[in-house]
Design a protein around this motif. Structure first.
Motif, mmCIF file in Angstrom:
data_model
loop_
_atom_site.group_PDB
_atom_site.id
_atom_site.type_symbol
_atom_site.label_atom_id
_atom_site.label_comp_id
_atom_site.label_asym_id
_atom_site.label_seq_id
_atom_site.Cartn_x
_atom_site.Cartn_y
_atom_site.Cartn_z
ATOM 1 N N HIS A 1 0.819 -1.208 0.000
ATOM 2 C CA HIS A 1 0.000 0.000 0.000
ATOM 3 C C HIS A 1 0.863 1.272 0.000
ATOM 4 O O HIS A 1 2.099 1.204 0.030
ATOM 5 C CB HIS A 1 -1.002 -0.013 1.154
ATOM 6 C CG HIS A 1 -2.349 0.554 0.767
ATOM 7 N ND1 HIS A 1 -3.069 0.108 -0.315
ATOM 8 C CD2 HIS A 1 -3.108 1.545 1.324
ATOM 9 C CE1 HIS A 1 -4.205 0.786 -0.397
ATOM 10 N NE2 HIS A 1 -4.253 1.664 0.570
ATOM 11 N N HIS B 1 6.939 -3.666 -4.787
ATOM 12 C CA HIS B 1 5.729 -3.049 -4.238
ATOM 13 C C HIS B 1 4.519 -3.844 -4.700
ATOM 14 O O HIS B 1 4.415 -4.223 -5.872
ATOM 15 C CB HIS B 1 5.590 -1.599 -4.696
ATOM 16 C CG HIS B 1 4.296 -0.972 -4.274
ATOM 17 N ND1 HIS B 1 3.964 -0.783 -2.953
ATOM 18 C CD2 HIS B 1 3.210 -0.532 -5.005
ATOM 19 C CE1 HIS B 1 2.767 -0.230 -2.870
ATOM 20 N NE2 HIS B 1 2.296 -0.078 -4.092
ATOM 21 N N GLU C 1 0.357 -3.933 -5.030
ATOM 22 C CA GLU C 1 -0.935 -3.247 -5.013
ATOM 23 C C GLU C 1 -2.025 -4.265 -4.695
ATOM 24 O O GLU C 1 -2.200 -5.244 -5.425
ATOM 25 C CB GLU C 1 -1.218 -2.574 -6.358
ATOM 26 C CG GLU C 1 -0.503 -1.256 -6.557
ATOM 27 C CD GLU C 1 -0.984 -0.159 -5.607
ATOM 28 O OE1 GLU C 1 -2.085 -0.305 -5.019
ATOM 29 O OE2 GLU C 1 -0.265 0.842 -5.445
ATOM 30 N N ALA D 1 -6.887 -1.096 -6.492
ATOM 31 C CA ALA D 1 -6.501 0.054 -7.310
ATOM 32 C C ALA D 1 -7.465 1.220 -7.158
ATOM 33 O O ALA D 1 -7.226 2.290 -7.707
ATOM 34 C CB ALA D 1 -6.419 -0.358 -8.783
ATOM 35 N N LEU E 1 -6.190 4.597 -6.120
ATOM 36 C CA LEU E 1 -5.453 5.387 -7.105
ATOM 37 C C LEU E 1 -6.370 6.278 -7.943
ATOM 38 O O LEU E 1 -5.892 7.015 -8.807
ATOM 39 C CB LEU E 1 -4.666 4.456 -8.039
ATOM 40 C CG LEU E 1 -3.534 3.660 -7.385
ATOM 41 C CD1 LEU E 1 -2.943 2.675 -8.378
ATOM 42 C CD2 LEU E 1 -2.455 4.593 -6.846
ATOM 43 N N VAL F 1 1.941 7.870 -5.753
ATOM 44 C CA VAL F 1 2.353 6.490 -6.017
ATOM 45 C C VAL F 1 3.126 6.404 -7.335
ATOM 46 O O VAL F 1 4.196 5.775 -7.403
ATOM 47 C CB VAL F 1 1.126 5.566 -6.032
ATOM 48 C CG1 VAL F 1 1.509 4.170 -6.538
ATOM 49 C CG2 VAL F 1 0.514 5.476 -4.636
ATOM 50 N N ARG G 1 7.035 -4.177 -9.634
ATOM 51 C CA ARG G 1 5.630 -3.842 -9.419
ATOM 52 C C ARG G 1 4.753 -5.084 -9.561
ATOM 53 O O ARG G 1 4.821 -5.792 -10.575
ATOM 54 C CB ARG G 1 5.185 -2.774 -10.410
ATOM 55 C CG ARG G 1 6.000 -1.481 -10.301
ATOM 56 C CD ARG G 1 5.570 -0.477 -11.371
ATOM 57 N NE ARG G 1 5.707 -1.010 -12.728
ATOM 58 C CZ ARG G 1 6.833 -1.019 -13.423
ATOM 59 N NH1 ARG G 1 7.945 -0.521 -12.892
ATOM 60 N NH2 ARG G 1 6.858 -1.517 -14.647
ATOM 61 N N ALA H 1 0.662 -6.909 -8.453
ATOM 62 C CA ALA H 1 -0.724 -6.722 -8.034
ATOM 63 C C ALA H 1 -1.307 -8.087 -7.687
ATOM 64 O O ALA H 1 -0.820 -9.120 -8.140
ATOM 65 C CB ALA H 1 -1.540 -6.063 -9.140
ATOM 66 N N ALA I 1 -4.143 -0.572 -12.008
ATOM 67 C CA ALA I 1 -2.914 0.113 -11.585
ATOM 68 C C ALA I 1 -2.115 0.588 -12.796
ATOM 69 O O ALA I 1 -1.546 1.681 -12.790
ATOM 70 C CB ALA I 1 -2.075 -0.820 -10.718
#
Length: 356
Positions: A87, A108, A110, A113, A116, A125, A136, A138, A147
């Protein structure tokens, strides 16, 4: 090989439960930006078993630039091979601190979304991701797509997973006796933080349209508990809708249900619905976020949510719940979870960040 996971506050919730479950089976350390360890453990007793693998930094409300150096020192002292932030807050502080600490791999994750959608959060972000270049990820294809749309960057997928040895089918009558639930009623269950986004007010409204032999039980706690209690009283549902509080052993609760309901207004890839299905319980859910990816298509049902506060939402949800109770599926959703969402698979994916 130590991997560090950074969360905002280590309190009961989907992200935190996932991280804690992974730490139980792998060499992982958890850093909570907010809270002190004693206070966190008091509010979530299961943390006591993990005290040696948790660092709590006691972040205050608002921006705290000095936290970056404290966090970098904590990270360096653990000598991790990788750091994962969960987050926006952990991304901001954790990514800078991990770079200062010279961590070989930074990632990172996510988990949803929808946060965002705000321009300020999107700029924050996106700017951090571009400047510090973490890998990255998710939790679902839907979250990854959203995202990417909001940040202009691609996200790979590591789906959430559940321990299918712990969450498994069990005798319904025995589970009900253990949970103190009636044996002679049809029971719909739900679990999660009692917050507006989780949509439990919609489920309570739906209960007013359900047959008299159906009991709705909601496990969890949060800021909306008083409002939900008032709603239950106003609708005269005190005998048919129970707010059961938090449970430290949902694995023994799910088998007591006839049906699991996820009434959320928004989600990423929810753990609770995976846990229930791993226990053999079919699920009904609002078709929001990445929920579609988490529902067994052979046994579960999805319902569009037309606006977060639509007055007909409860009635529509009730109609679907009744149809599923009256014509239960003869199939088992557990194989769907076992094939896609095991904790072992999730842990392996996190430990192998950047190797694929």
């Amino acid at each position: 090989m130590t991997q560090i996971h950074i969360v905002q506050r280590l309190a009961p919730g989907g992200i935190e439960q996932l991280v804690l479950s992974m730490a139980a089976s792998a060499d992982m350390h958890i850093i909570s930006l907010e809270g002190r360890l004693d206070d966190l453990a008091h509010n979530w007793p299961m943390l006591d078993a993990f005290r040696g693998r948790i660092t709590a930094l006691g972040k205050k409300d608002g921006a705290e630039p000095g936290l970056v150096l404290r966090l970098a020192k904590a990270i360096a002292g653990l000598e991790p091979t990788s750091v994962v932030t969960h987050h926006a807050g952990p991304l901001l502080y954790g990514s800078i601190a991990a770079r200062l600490a010279g961590v070989p791999r930074l990632a990172h994750m996510e988990h949803d979304a929808w946060h965002l959608e705000g321009a300020k959060r999107r700029r924050l972000v996106g700017g951090i991701l571009r400047a510090l270049r973490p890998q990255r990820y998710a939790v679902s294809a839907m979250v990854a797509d959203a995202a990417q749309r909001h940040t202009g960057m691609d996200f790979r997928i590591i789906a959430n997973g559940v321990d299918c040895n712990r969450f498994a089918p069990a005798d319904k009558a025995a589970a009900r006796r253990k949970a103190g639930l009636p044996l002679d009623r049809r029971i719909i269950g739900a679990a999660g933080r009692l917050e507006v986004v989780k949509g439990f007010d919609i489920l309570v409204d739906a209960a007013s349209h359900l047959p008299d032999d159906v009991t709705v039980v909601i496990w969890g706690d949060g800021s909306q508990r008083a409002a939900l209690s008032a709603q239950i009283a106003r609708l005269g549902l005190g005998e048919r809708v129970l707010l059961a509080g938090r449970s430290a052993d949902m694995a023994s609760v799910y088998p007591a249900l006839d049906l699991y309901c996820l009434p959320s207004r928004n989600e990423g890839l929810p753990l609770a619905v995976l846990e229930a299905q791993a226990c053999g319980i079919p699920a009904v859910a609002h078709d929001v976020g990445g929920v579609r990816e988490a529902i067994c298509p052979a046994t579960g049902s999805l319902l569009p949510l037309f606006g977060a506060a639509n007055e007909m939402a409860g009635e529509r949800l009730a109609a679907l719940l009744v149809s599923r109770l009256d014509v239960p599926s003869t199939l088992n959703p557990r194989p769907f979870v076992e094939a896609r969402f095991t904790l072992a698979r999730t842990v392996s994916s996190y430990l192998n960040l950047g190797k694929a």
